[in-house]
Scaffold this motif. Structure first.
Motif, mmCIF file in Angstrom:
data_model
loop_
_atom_site.group_PDB
_atom_site.id
_atom_site.type_symbol
_atom_site.label_atom_id
_atom_site.label_comp_id
_atom_site.label_asym_id
_atom_site.label_seq_id
_atom_site.Cartn_x
_atom_site.Cartn_y
_atom_site.Cartn_z
ATOM 1 N N THR A 214 0.817 -1.217 0.000
ATOM 2 C CA THR A 214 0.000 0.000 0.000
ATOM 3 C C THR A 214 0.850 1.267 0.000
ATOM 4 O O THR A 214 0.372 2.331 -0.389
ATOM 5 N N TYR A 215 2.108 1.144 0.407
ATOM 6 C CA TYR A 215 2.994 2.316 0.388
ATOM 7 C C TYR A 215 3.263 2.792 -1.036
ATOM 8 O O TYR A 215 3.445 3.993 -1.263
ATOM 9 N N LEU A 216 3.308 1.869 -1.988
ATOM 10 C CA LEU A 216 3.502 2.263 -3.388
ATOM 11 C C LEU A 216 2.371 3.171 -3.847
ATOM 12 O O LEU A 216 2.569 4.089 -4.646
ATOM 13 N N TYR A 217 1.196 2.913 -3.336
ATOM 14 C CA TYR A 217 0.001 3.693 -3.681
ATOM 15 C C TYR A 217 -0.035 5.002 -2.906
ATOM 16 O O TYR A 217 -0.242 6.080 -3.484
ATOM 17 N N ILE A 218 0.196 4.941 -1.606
ATOM 18 C CA ILE A 218 0.063 6.120 -0.751
ATOM 19 C C ILE A 218 1.142 7.157 -1.040
ATOM 20 O O ILE A 218 0.854 8.350 -1.173
ATOM 21 N N LEU A 219 2.397 6.715 -1.141
ATOM 22 C CA LEU A 219 3.502 7.659 -1.307
ATOM 23 C C LEU A 219 3.541 8.268 -2.705
ATOM 24 O O LEU A 219 4.032 9.388 -2.877
ATOM 25 N N LYS A 220 3.017 7.539 -3.686
ATOM 26 C CA LYS A 220 3.000 8.082 -5.049
ATOM 27 C C LYS A 220 1.920 9.138 -5.200
ATOM 28 O O LYS A 220 2.062 10.105 -5.951
ATOM 29 N N GLY A 221 0.790 8.934 -4.513
ATOM 30 C CA GLY A 221 -0.267 9.941 -4.516
ATOM 31 C C GLY A 221 -1.092 10.007 -5.776
ATOM 32 O O GLY A 221 -1.766 11.013 -6.022
ATOM 33 N N ASP A 222 -1.066 8.941 -6.577
ATOM 34 C CA ASP A 222 -1.868 8.915 -7.804
ATOM 35 C C ASP A 222 -3.210 8.237 -7.526
ATOM 36 O O ASP A 222 -3.238 7.079 -7.092
ATOM 37 N N LEU A 223 -4.300 8.940 -7.799
ATOM 38 C CA LEU A 223 -5.635 8.389 -7.556
ATOM 39 C C LEU A 223 -6.046 7.522 -8.744
ATOM 40 O O LEU A 223 -6.965 7.832 -9.491
ATOM 41 N N VAL A 224 -5.334 6.391 -8.898
ATOM 42 C CA VAL A 224 -5.594 5.454 -9.990
ATOM 43 C C VAL A 224 -6.803 4.595 -9.630
ATOM 44 O O VAL A 224 -6.946 4.154 -8.483
ATOM 45 N N LEU A 225 -7.663 4.341 -10.618
ATOM 46 C CA LEU A 225 -8.936 3.663 -10.363
ATOM 47 C C LEU A 225 -8.764 2.284 -9.752
ATOM 48 O O LEU A 225 -9.383 1.973 -8.735
ATOM 49 N N TRP A 226 -7.911 1.426 -10.361
ATOM 50 C CA TRP A 226 -7.846 0.030 -9.933
ATOM 51 C C TRP A 226 -7.387 -0.124 -8.485
ATOM 52 O O TRP A 226 -8.116 -0.713 -7.679
ATOM 53 N N PRO A 227 -6.204 0.390 -8.095
ATOM 54 C CA PRO A 227 -5.837 0.208 -6.683
ATOM 55 C C PRO A 227 -6.760 0.936 -5.720
ATOM 56 O O PRO A 227 -7.040 0.441 -4.621
ATOM 57 N N SER A 228 -7.276 2.104 -6.118
ATOM 58 C CA SER A 228 -8.196 2.848 -5.252
ATOM 59 C C SER A 228 -9.441 2.029 -4.961
ATOM 60 O O SER A 228 -9.899 1.930 -3.817
ATOM 61 N N LEU A 229 -9.992 1.423 -6.018
ATOM 62 C CA LEU A 229 -11.189 0.594 -5.872
ATOM 63 C C LEU A 229 -10.886 -0.662 -5.064
ATOM 64 O O LEU A 229 -11.659 -1.045 -4.179
ATOM 65 N N ALA A 230 -9.738 -1.284 -5.343
ATOM 66 C CA ALA A 230 -9.370 -2.526 -4.643
ATOM 67 C C ALA A 230 -9.194 -2.288 -3.151
ATOM 68 O O ALA A 230 -9.696 -3.054 -2.322
ATOM 69 N N TYR A 231 -8.489 -1.231 -2.788
ATOM 70 C CA TYR A 231 -8.248 -0.934 -1.370
ATOM 71 C C TYR A 231 -9.535 -0.519 -0.658
ATOM 72 O O TYR A 231 -9.765 -0.887 0.496
ATOM 73 N N THR A 232 -10.384 0.238 -1.343
ATOM 74 C CA THR A 232 -11.657 0.645 -0.745
ATOM 75 C C THR A 232 -12.549 -0.570 -0.500
ATOM 76 O O THR A 232 -13.149 -0.712 0.576
ATOM 77 N N LEU A 233 -12.632 -1.447 -1.494
ATOM 78 C CA LEU A 233 -13.451 -2.665 -1.353
ATOM 79 C C LEU A 233 -12.895 -3.572 -0.252
ATOM 80 O O LEU A 233 -13.660 -4.169 0.508
ATOM 81 N N ALA A 234 -11.563 -3.656 -0.174
ATOM 82 C CA ALA A 234 -10.947 -4.465 0.896
ATOM 83 C C ALA A 234 -11.304 -3.894 2.262
ATOM 84 O O ALA A 234 -11.598 -4.641 3.207
ATOM 85 N N GLY A 235 -11.297 -2.556 2.375
ATOM 86 C CA GLY A 235 -11.690 -1.917 3.625
ATOM 87 C C GLY A 235 -13.136 -2.212 3.984
ATOM 88 O O GLY A 235 -13.459 -2.481 5.151
ATOM 89 N N VAL A 236 -14.016 -2.179 2.984
ATOM 90 C CA VAL A 236 -15.435 -2.483 3.200
ATOM 91 C C VAL A 236 -15.606 -3.935 3.640
ATOM 92 O O VAL A 236 -16.384 -4.239 4.560
ATOM 93 N N VAL A 237 -14.870 -4.840 3.009
ATOM 94 C CA VAL A 237 -14.955 -6.269 3.355
ATOM 95 C C VAL A 237 -14.515 -6.499 4.799
ATOM 96 O O VAL A 237 -15.184 -7.211 5.560
ATOM 97 N N PHE A 238 -13.410 -5.906 5.198
ATOM 98 C CA PHE A 238 -12.932 -6.070 6.576
ATOM 99 C C PHE A 238 -13.886 -5.422 7.581
ATOM 100 O O PHE A 238 -14.056 -5.925 8.695
#
Length: 251
Positions: A214-238
């Motif tokens: 997740t650091y690759l996503y957070i530190l880069k700061g790019d709101l890319v659809l695929w990882p954004s959606l994947a991480y959000t859905l993972a948060g919802v699942v948990f």
């Protein structure tokens, strides 16, 4: 409801204030150190060039680092604040339910309120305060830039804020899940940090598993659809799994 709110705030007050002021102090130190980047660049240039280039430290990078906007984006959002985002979420979430289970006060709470309401209060109040700390710390460079007469791209700031919000939600929900699984406060903290370290290592060394880092996503700061959606859905699942654990578990 108000009594539960007050209790929850009292329980997390120390964690909230400690983490907030640590990060605030980090930002203040970063601003102070900015004036010494020119001297630092002269020292760095004395190191072997091939070693510096491995870390991305080139002459062009050092020149850009003297600019306020580049310095804040790379050193605050791309390093210091970004690196603390999962840690902040874990620190705020790990004792939320585990403390009640360890102190054997969960049964008392369940006698007074329904499990669904208990989950809503115990989950969302700490999450809101965690996000509040993030918002203040993420937006803080904008008024500071205005005060000292420097420019800072607001769109980049809010893009980082959105990315960090998704990261906070993911790791907060994961840690809450562990907080419900274990009957003491230490295990959720250790397991969550171990999971963060493990997924970061796997995502760094195995390209196919880069989504785990997740650091690759957070530190880069790019709101890319695929990882954004994947991480959000993972948060919802948990979050859902956490609620189901609370709903079915005997305390």
């Amino acid at each position: 409801m108000r009594e539960m709110f007050n209790k929850e705030f009292r329980d997390m007050r120390v964690r909230f204030l400690v983490m907030f002021f640590i990060l605030l102090g980090t930002f203040v130190l970063l601003v102070v150190v900015k004036d010494y980047t020119q001297n630092l660049s002269e020292i760095i240039r004395s190191a072997p060039k091939n070693i510096l280039e491995k870390f991305g430290v080139t002459d062009e990078f050092m020149k850009k680092l003297s600019r306020w906007d580049f310095y804040i984006i790379t050193q605050w959002y791309g390093k210091n604040l970004g690196q603390f985002v999962p840690i902040l979420a874990i620190i705020m979430a790990f004792p939320v339910f585990a403390r009640e289970i360890e102190n054997e006060t969960m049964e008392l709470l369940l006698v007074r309120v329904k499990r669904r309401r208990l989950f809503m209060v115990k989950f969302f109040i700490p999450l809101v305060f965690t996000l509040l700390a993030l918002v203040v710390l993420a937006v803080l460079p904008l008024p500071v830039s205005w005060i000292i007469g420097e420019s800072l791209d607001a769109s980049s700031v809010f893009r980082y804020l959105l990315v960090e919000t998704i990261g906070i939600f993911l790791w907060f929900s994961i840690t809450i899940f562990f907080s419900l699984l274990f009957s003491d406060q230490v295990k959720p903290l250790i397991v969550s940090i171990a999971l963060l370290a493990g997924t970061t290592a796997l995502g760094s060394f195995i390209k196919l598993l880069s989504i785990l880092n997740t650091y690759l996503y957070i530190l880069k700061g790019d709101l890319v659809l695929w990882p954004s959606l994947a991480y959000t859905l993972a948060g919802v699942v948990f979050t859902y799994l956490s609620y189901k654990v609370l709903e079915t578990k005997d305390f």
